[in-house]
Design a protein around this motif. Structure first.
Motif, PDB file in Angstrom:
ATOM      1  N   HIS A  76       0.836  -1.196   0.000  1.00  0.00           N
ATOM      2  CA  HIS A  76       0.000   0.000   0.000  1.00  0.00           C
ATOM      3  C   HIS A  76       0.878   1.256   0.000  1.00  0.00           C
ATOM      4  CE1 HIS A  76      -2.872  -2.997   1.293  1.00  0.00           C
ATOM      5  NE2 HIS A  76      -3.858  -2.139   1.097  1.00  0.00           N
ATOM      6  N   SER A  77       0.290   2.358  -0.410  1.00  0.00           N
ATOM      7  CA  SER A  77       0.992   3.637  -0.358  1.00  0.00           C
ATOM      8  C   SER A  77       0.027   4.703   0.146  1.00  0.00           C
ATOM      9  CB  SER A  77       1.530   4.017  -1.737  1.00  0.00           C
ATOM     10  OG  SER A  77       0.462   4.193  -2.642  1.00  0.00           O
ATOM     11  N   LEU A  78       0.603   5.754   0.690  1.00  0.00           N
ATOM     12  CA  LEU A  78      -0.216   6.863   1.180  1.00  0.00           C
ATOM     13  C   LEU A  78      -0.569   7.795   0.028  1.00  0.00           C
ATOM     14  CD1 LEU A  78       1.460   7.909   4.539  1.00  0.00           C
ATOM     15  CD2 LEU A  78      -0.901   7.231   4.195  1.00  0.00           C
ATOM     16  N   PRO A  79      -1.772   8.341   0.037  1.00  0.00           N
ATOM     17  CA  PRO A  79      -2.092   9.347  -0.969  1.00  0.00           C
ATOM     18  C   PRO A  79      -1.230  10.592  -0.737  1.00  0.00           C
ATOM     19  CG  PRO A  79      -3.916   9.070   0.587  1.00  0.00           C
ATOM     20  CD  PRO A  79      -2.883   8.058   0.930  1.00  0.00           C
ATOM     21  N   VAL A  80      -1.064  11.381  -1.757  1.00  0.00           N
ATOM     22  CA  VAL A  80      -0.233  12.587  -1.641  1.00  0.00           C
ATOM     23  C   VAL A  80      -0.796  13.516  -0.572  1.00  0.00           C
ATOM     24  CG1 VAL A  80       0.623  14.613  -2.872  1.00  0.00           C
ATOM     25  CG2 VAL A  80       0.518  12.407  -4.026  1.00  0.00           C
ATOM     26  N   ALA A  81      -2.109  13.663  -0.552  1.00  0.00           N
ATOM     27  CA  ALA A  81      -2.757  14.507   0.449  1.00  0.00           C
ATOM     28  C   ALA A  81      -3.986  13.788   0.983  1.00  0.00           C
ATOM     29  CB  ALA A  81      -3.151  15.843  -0.156  1.00  0.00           C
ATOM     30  N   ILE A  82      -4.182  13.896   2.278  1.00  0.00           N
ATOM     31  CA  ILE A  82      -5.368  13.334   2.919  1.00  0.00           C
ATOM     32  C   ILE A  82      -6.295  14.498   3.226  1.00  0.00           C
ATOM     33  CG2 ILE A  82      -6.238  12.051   4.907  1.00  0.00           C
ATOM     34  CD1 ILE A  82      -3.418  10.763   5.093  1.00  0.00           C
ATOM     35  N   PRO A  83      -7.534  14.449   2.769  1.00  0.00           N
ATOM     36  CA  PRO A  83      -8.455  15.571   3.005  1.00  0.00           C
ATOM     37  C   PRO A  83      -8.628  15.860   4.496  1.00  0.00           C
ATOM     38  CG  PRO A  83      -9.410  13.985   1.477  1.00  0.00           C
ATOM     39  CD  PRO A  83      -8.165  13.369   2.017  1.00  0.00           C
ATOM     40  N   LEU A  84      -8.702  17.107   4.822  1.00  0.00           N
ATOM     41  CA  LEU A  84      -8.855  17.508   6.221  1.00  0.00           C
ATOM     42  C   LEU A  84     -10.339  17.627   6.557  1.00  0.00           C
ATOM     43  CD1 LEU A  84      -6.041  20.177   6.346  1.00  0.00           C
ATOM     44  CD2 LEU A  84      -5.983  17.836   7.182  1.00  0.00           C
ATOM     45  N   GLU A  85     -11.057  16.559   6.316  1.00  0.00           N
ATOM     46  CA  GLU A  85     -12.484  16.518   6.593  1.00  0.00           C
ATOM     47  C   GLU A  85     -12.708  15.812   7.917  1.00  0.00           C
ATOM     48  OE1 GLU A  85     -14.187  14.577   3.207  1.00  0.00           O
ATOM     49  OE2 GLU A  85     -13.467  16.125   1.832  1.00  0.00           O
ATOM     50  N   ARG A  86     -13.847  16.097   8.509  1.00  0.00           N
ATOM     51  CA  ARG A  86     -14.178  15.564   9.822  1.00  0.00           C
ATOM     52  C   ARG A  86     -14.079  14.032   9.872  1.00  0.00           C
ATOM     53  NH1 ARG A  86     -18.987  18.121  12.828  1.00  0.00           N
ATOM     54  NH2 ARG A  86     -17.913  18.082  14.809  1.00  0.00           N
ATOM     55  N   VAL A  87     -14.512  13.347   8.831  1.00  0.00           N
ATOM     56  CA  VAL A  87     -14.489  11.880   8.793  1.00  0.00           C
ATOM     57  C   VAL A  87     -13.068  11.363   8.941  1.00  0.00           C
ATOM     58  CG1 VAL A  87     -14.965   9.874   7.338  1.00  0.00           C
ATOM     59  CG2 VAL A  87     -16.542  11.798   7.343  1.00  0.00           C
ATOM     60  N   PHE A  88     -12.135  11.941   8.211  1.00  0.00           N
ATOM     61  CA  PHE A  88     -10.743  11.489   8.252  1.00  0.00           C
ATOM     62  C   PHE A  88     -10.087  11.833   9.587  1.00  0.00           C
ATOM     63  CE2 PHE A  88     -11.689  12.135   3.720  1.00  0.00           C
ATOM     64  CZ  PHE A  88     -11.463  10.843   3.275  1.00  0.00           C
ATOM     65  N   ILE A  89     -10.388  13.017  10.094  1.00  0.00           N
ATOM     66  CA  ILE A  89      -9.825  13.422  11.386  1.00  0.00           C
ATOM     67  C   ILE A  89     -10.350  12.507  12.489  1.00  0.00           C
ATOM     68  CG2 ILE A  89      -9.776  15.276  13.106  1.00  0.00           C
ATOM     69  CD1 ILE A  89      -9.822  17.254  10.698  1.00  0.00           C
ATOM     70  N   ASN A  90     -11.645  12.177  12.451  1.00  0.00           N
ATOM     71  CA  ASN A  90     -12.223  11.288  13.473  1.00  0.00           C
ATOM     72  C   ASN A  90     -11.628   9.887  13.409  1.00  0.00           C
ATOM     73  OD1 ASN A  90     -13.838  13.235  14.629  1.00  0.00           O
ATOM     74  ND2 ASN A  90     -15.632  12.729  13.396  1.00  0.00           N
ATOM     75  N   ARG A  91     -11.413   9.360  12.207  1.00  0.00           N
ATOM     76  CA  ARG A  91     -10.803   8.030  12.078  1.00  0.00           C
ATOM     77  C   ARG A  91      -9.416   8.013  12.718  1.00  0.00           C
ATOM     78  NH1 ARG A  91     -10.875   5.879   6.118  1.00  0.00           N
ATOM     79  NH2 ARG A  91      -9.779   4.166   7.118  1.00  0.00           N
ATOM     80  N   LEU A  92      -8.628   9.040  12.434  1.00  0.00           N
ATOM     81  CA  LEU A  92      -7.282   9.117  13.002  1.00  0.00           C
ATOM     82  C   LEU A  92      -7.355   9.357  14.504  1.00  0.00           C
ATOM     83  CD1 LEU A  92      -4.255   9.058  12.633  1.00  0.00           C
ATOM     84  CD2 LEU A  92      -4.348  11.455  11.923  1.00  0.00           C
ATOM     85  N   HIS A  93      -8.261  10.199  14.928  1.00  0.00           N
ATOM     86  CA  HIS A  93      -8.448  10.495  16.350  1.00  0.00           C
ATOM     87  C   HIS A  93      -8.722   9.209  17.134  1.00  0.00           C
ATOM     88  CE1 HIS A  93     -11.800  11.428  19.345  1.00  0.00           C
ATOM     89  NE2 HIS A  93     -10.731  11.904  19.931  1.00  0.00           N
ATOM     90  N   ILE A  94      -9.576   8.351  16.606  1.00  0.00           N
ATOM     91  CA  ILE A  94      -9.902   7.079  17.271  1.00  0.00           C
ATOM     92  C   ILE A  94      -8.697   6.135  17.260  1.00  0.00           C
ATOM     93  CG2 ILE A  94     -11.327   4.998  17.064  1.00  0.00           C
ATOM     94  CD1 ILE A  94     -13.586   6.942  16.065  1.00  0.00           C
ATOM     95  N   ALA A  95      -7.986   6.082  16.147  1.00  0.00           N
ATOM     96  CA  ALA A  95      -6.817   5.197  16.048  1.00  0.00           C
ATOM     97  C   ALA A  95      -5.697   5.621  16.992  1.00  0.00           C
ATOM     98  CB  ALA A  95      -6.308   5.168  14.608  1.00  0.00           C
TER      99      ALA A  95
END
Length: 182
Positions: A76-95
């Motif tokens: 796998h690879s990381l995307p160049v940019a991860i959107p700074l949307e609430r859904v993505f922030i919450n997923r990372l926050h929980i992890a």
């Protein structure tokens, strides 16, 4: 027999494998019939065929095992940019609950999630930029930065920049990784 290890038994491969066996068996029978001294030709053919099938299966299992043991970074690879949307922030926050001390509050998890996403998108940041990412005061950031470094999420890169560590990149990869094209 040389092509046997290359035969894929999925789909039509099983029929092909059978036809290879059948043709080889016919040759072995003809050899047995035409020669008086060679009584082991049928047994030798069968033993060779079994060895070839075992070799083919061994190769296939080695490939499957190698794929199973491949690290996430290899597949796998990381995307160049991860959107700074609430859904993505919450997923990372929980992890991050697993990677930060228990005494750290939800606000700290959310701040760190914002910082990691913004730092990933920017690539690197100075201390002042990183403080701005988290929205912390100068005094608050002075306490916060050593905790980020101690927890292995950020590291200092000379002269005065901060970047993501391998640990934080792996966390992002687990959550937002995109499967590499084969």
């Amino acid at each position: 027999m040389e092509t046997l290890p290359q035969i894929n038994v999925d789909g039509n491969g099983g029929a092909l494998l059978y036809s290879v066996f059948e043709k080889g068996l016919i040759k072995a029978l003809e050899h047995y019939i035409n020669s008086d001294a060679v009584q082991n030709s049928l047994y030798k053919f069968y033993a060779d065929f079994e060895d070839a099938v075992a070799e083919r299966n061994s190769d296939a299992s080695k490939i499957k095992e190698a794929m199973a043991n491949a690290s996430l970074e290899d597949t796998h690879s990381l995307p160049v940019a991860i959107p700074l949307e609430r859904v993505f922030i919450n997923r990372l926050h929980i992890a991050l609950r697993v990677h930060l001390p228990r005494r750290a509050g939800k606000g700290v998890h959310r701040t760190v999630a914002n910082e990691l996403l913004l730092l990933h998108n920017a690539g690197k940041a100075t201390g002042a930029e990183l403080r701005g990412f988290g929205g912390l005061s100068v005094a608050g950031f002075a306490k916060h930065l050593p905790n980020l470094i101690r927890n292995g999420l950020v590291k200092k890169q000379p002269p005065s920049n901060y970047v993501l560590t391998d640990k934080s990149k792996h966390i992002l990869l687990e959550l937002f990784g995109v499967k590499k094209a084969e």
